[in-house]
Design a protein around this motif. Structure first.
Motif, PDB file in Angstrom:
ATOM      1  N   LEU A  11       0.849  -1.193   0.000  1.00 22.36           N
ATOM      2  CA  LEU A  11       0.000   0.000   0.000  1.00 22.36           C
ATOM      3  C   LEU A  11       0.880   1.237   0.000  1.00 22.36           C
ATOM      4  O   LEU A  11       1.816   1.344   0.797  1.00 22.36           O
ATOM      5  CB  LEU A  11      -0.896  -0.014   1.238  1.00 22.36           C
ATOM      6  CG  LEU A  11      -1.742   1.236   1.495  1.00 22.36           C
ATOM      7  CD1 LEU A  11      -2.752   1.433   0.379  1.00 22.36           C
ATOM      8  CD2 LEU A  11      -2.430   1.116   2.853  1.00 22.36           C
ATOM      9  N   ARG A  37      -0.922  -6.615 -15.213  1.00 27.92           N
ATOM     10  CA  ARG A  37      -1.721  -6.294 -14.041  1.00 27.92           C
ATOM     11  C   ARG A  37      -3.193  -6.496 -14.332  1.00 27.92           C
ATOM     12  O   ARG A  37      -3.624  -6.434 -15.491  1.00 27.92           O
ATOM     13  CB  ARG A  37      -1.454  -4.860 -13.570  1.00 27.92           C
ATOM     14  CG  ARG A  37      -1.926  -3.773 -14.529  1.00 27.92           C
ATOM     15  CD  ARG A  37      -1.469  -2.413 -14.033  1.00 27.92           C
ATOM     16  NE  ARG A  37      -1.932  -1.333 -14.909  1.00 27.92           N
ATOM     17  CZ  ARG A  37      -1.555  -0.063 -14.778  1.00 27.92           C
ATOM     18  NH1 ARG A  37      -0.709   0.290 -13.800  1.00 27.92           N
ATOM     19  NH2 ARG A  37      -2.024   0.852 -15.607  1.00 27.92           N
ATOM     20  N   ALA A  39      -6.852  -5.237 -12.575  1.00 28.61           N
ATOM     21  CA  ALA A  39      -7.636  -4.510 -11.586  1.00 28.61           C
ATOM     22  C   ALA A  39      -8.991  -5.201 -11.438  1.00 28.61           C
ATOM     23  O   ALA A  39      -9.436  -5.905 -12.356  1.00 28.61           O
ATOM     24  CB  ALA A  39      -7.815  -3.068 -12.026  1.00 28.61           C
ATOM     25  N   PRO A  86      -3.761   6.255  -8.217  1.00 31.02           N
ATOM     26  CA  PRO A  86      -4.778   5.293  -7.767  1.00 31.02           C
ATOM     27  C   PRO A  86      -5.169   4.298  -8.867  1.00 31.02           C
ATOM     28  O   PRO A  86      -5.470   3.142  -8.568  1.00 31.02           O
ATOM     29  CB  PRO A  86      -5.950   6.201  -7.383  1.00 31.02           C
ATOM     30  CG  PRO A  86      -5.300   7.470  -6.953  1.00 31.02           C
ATOM     31  CD  PRO A  86      -4.127   7.636  -7.872  1.00 31.02           C
ATOM     32  N   ASP A  88      -3.319   2.817 -10.793  1.00 27.47           N
ATOM     33  CA  ASP A  88      -2.322   1.748 -10.874  1.00 27.47           C
ATOM     34  C   ASP A  88      -2.653   0.594  -9.933  1.00 27.47           C
ATOM     35  O   ASP A  88      -1.969  -0.442  -9.961  1.00 27.47           O
ATOM     36  CB  ASP A  88      -0.924   2.279 -10.537  1.00 27.47           C
ATOM     37  CG  ASP A  88      -0.414   3.290 -11.549  1.00 27.47           C
ATOM     38  OD1 ASP A  88       0.165   4.303 -11.122  1.00 27.47           O
ATOM     39  OD2 ASP A  88      -0.610   3.065 -12.762  1.00 27.47           O
ATOM     40  N   THR A  89      -3.657   0.766  -9.109  1.00 26.72           N
ATOM     41  CA  THR A  89      -4.057  -0.285  -8.174  1.00 26.72           C
ATOM     42  C   THR A  89      -4.487  -1.536  -8.930  1.00 26.72           C
ATOM     43  O   THR A  89      -5.355  -1.481  -9.803  1.00 26.72           O
ATOM     44  CB  THR A  89      -5.202   0.203  -7.285  1.00 26.72           C
ATOM     45  OG1 THR A  89      -4.731   1.267  -6.461  1.00 26.72           O
ATOM     46  CG2 THR A  89      -5.722  -0.929  -6.405  1.00 26.72           C
ATOM     47  N   GLN A 114      -0.215  -7.800  -4.807  1.00 30.28           N
ATOM     48  CA  GLN A 114      -1.178  -6.695  -4.787  1.00 30.28           C
ATOM     49  C   GLN A 114      -0.456  -5.358  -4.632  1.00 30.28           C
ATOM     50  O   GLN A 114       0.401  -5.198  -3.748  1.00 30.28           O
ATOM     51  CB  GLN A 114      -2.171  -6.875  -3.643  1.00 30.28           C
ATOM     52  CG  GLN A 114      -3.171  -5.736  -3.490  1.00 30.28           C
ATOM     53  CD  GLN A 114      -4.201  -5.698  -4.591  1.00 30.28           C
ATOM     54  OE1 GLN A 114      -4.769  -6.713  -4.962  1.00 30.28           O
ATOM     55  NE2 GLN A 114      -4.443  -4.506  -5.136  1.00 30.28           N
ATOM     56  N   THR A 116      -1.650  -1.407  -4.079  1.00 30.15           N
ATOM     57  CA  THR A 116      -2.780  -0.528  -3.797  1.00 30.15           C
ATOM     58  C   THR A 116      -2.262   0.888  -3.613  1.00 30.15           C
ATOM     59  O   THR A 116      -1.377   1.129  -2.784  1.00 30.15           O
ATOM     60  CB  THR A 116      -3.529  -0.968  -2.536  1.00 30.15           C
ATOM     61  OG1 THR A 116      -3.969  -2.322  -2.698  1.00 30.15           O
ATOM     62  CG2 THR A 116      -4.741  -0.073  -2.294  1.00 30.15           C
ATOM     63  N   VAL A 117      -2.806   1.811  -4.397  1.00 33.59           N
ATOM     64  CA  VAL A 117      -2.398   3.212  -4.337  1.00 33.59           C
ATOM     65  C   VAL A 117      -3.576   4.029  -3.827  1.00 33.59           C
ATOM     66  O   VAL A 117      -4.632   4.063  -4.466  1.00 33.59           O
ATOM     67  CB  VAL A 117      -1.942   3.734  -5.710  1.00 33.59           C
ATOM     68  CG1 VAL A 117      -1.432   5.159  -5.591  1.00 33.59           C
ATOM     69  CG2 VAL A 117      -0.876   2.825  -6.300  1.00 33.59           C
ATOM     70  N   SER A 118      -3.389   4.656  -2.690  1.00 34.28           N
ATOM     71  CA  SER A 118      -4.471   5.446  -2.098  1.00 34.28           C
ATOM     72  C   SER A 118      -4.369   6.903  -2.550  1.00 34.28           C
ATOM     73  O   SER A 118      -3.285   7.426  -2.769  1.00 34.28           O
ATOM     74  CB  SER A 118      -4.400   5.357  -0.580  1.00 34.28           C
ATOM     75  OG  SER A 118      -3.181   5.925  -0.106  1.00 34.28           O
TER      76      SER A 118
END
Length: 119
Positions: A11, A37, A39, A86, A88-89, A114, A116-118
């Motif tokens: 993250l 990737r 999503a 985000p 890129d999540t 995984q 995860t980009v917030s």
């Protein structure tokens, strides 16, 4: 037995960086390698590829932000991801085209890691 093992996911806040690694074992000779990737609710897509001659190719969405590299002696491949967004999540997968101990050529996938980009 051929294995591709990814590591380095996690993250991160938007604008941050992550470095993914893929370690191959059981492969005698590796041709092209790549990162893909997927999503949630979307198809798996190409992120970047690198040939055995170290020529690289990137998806338009990651050009200028991601850098793919490989170490043939160690049979590893990395993906340096900067300026993460985000969008890129996703689960990131390592892919390799190579020959196993019986010299049979196959396409191999890792189990995924995984990212995860917030916002």
């Amino acid at each position: 037995q051929v294995q591709l093992v990814e590591s380095g996911g996690g993250l991160v806040q938007a604008g941050g960086s992550l470095r993914l690694s893929c370690a191959a074992s059981g492969i005698i000779f590796i041709n092209d390698m790549g990162w893909y990737r997927q999503a949630p609710g979307k198809q798996r897509e190409l992120v970047a590829t690198i040939t055995k001659d170290h020529s690289t190719n990137y998806a338009d969405s990651v050009k200028g932000r991601f850098t793919i590299s490989r170490d043939d002696a160690k049979k590893t491949m990395d993906l340096q991801m900067n300026s993460l967004k985000p969008e890129d999540t996703a689960v990131y997968y390592c892919n390799a085209d190579g020959r196993d101990a019986r010299f049979i050529r196959r396409n191999y996938w890792g189990q995924g890691t995984q990212v995860t980009v917030s916002s």
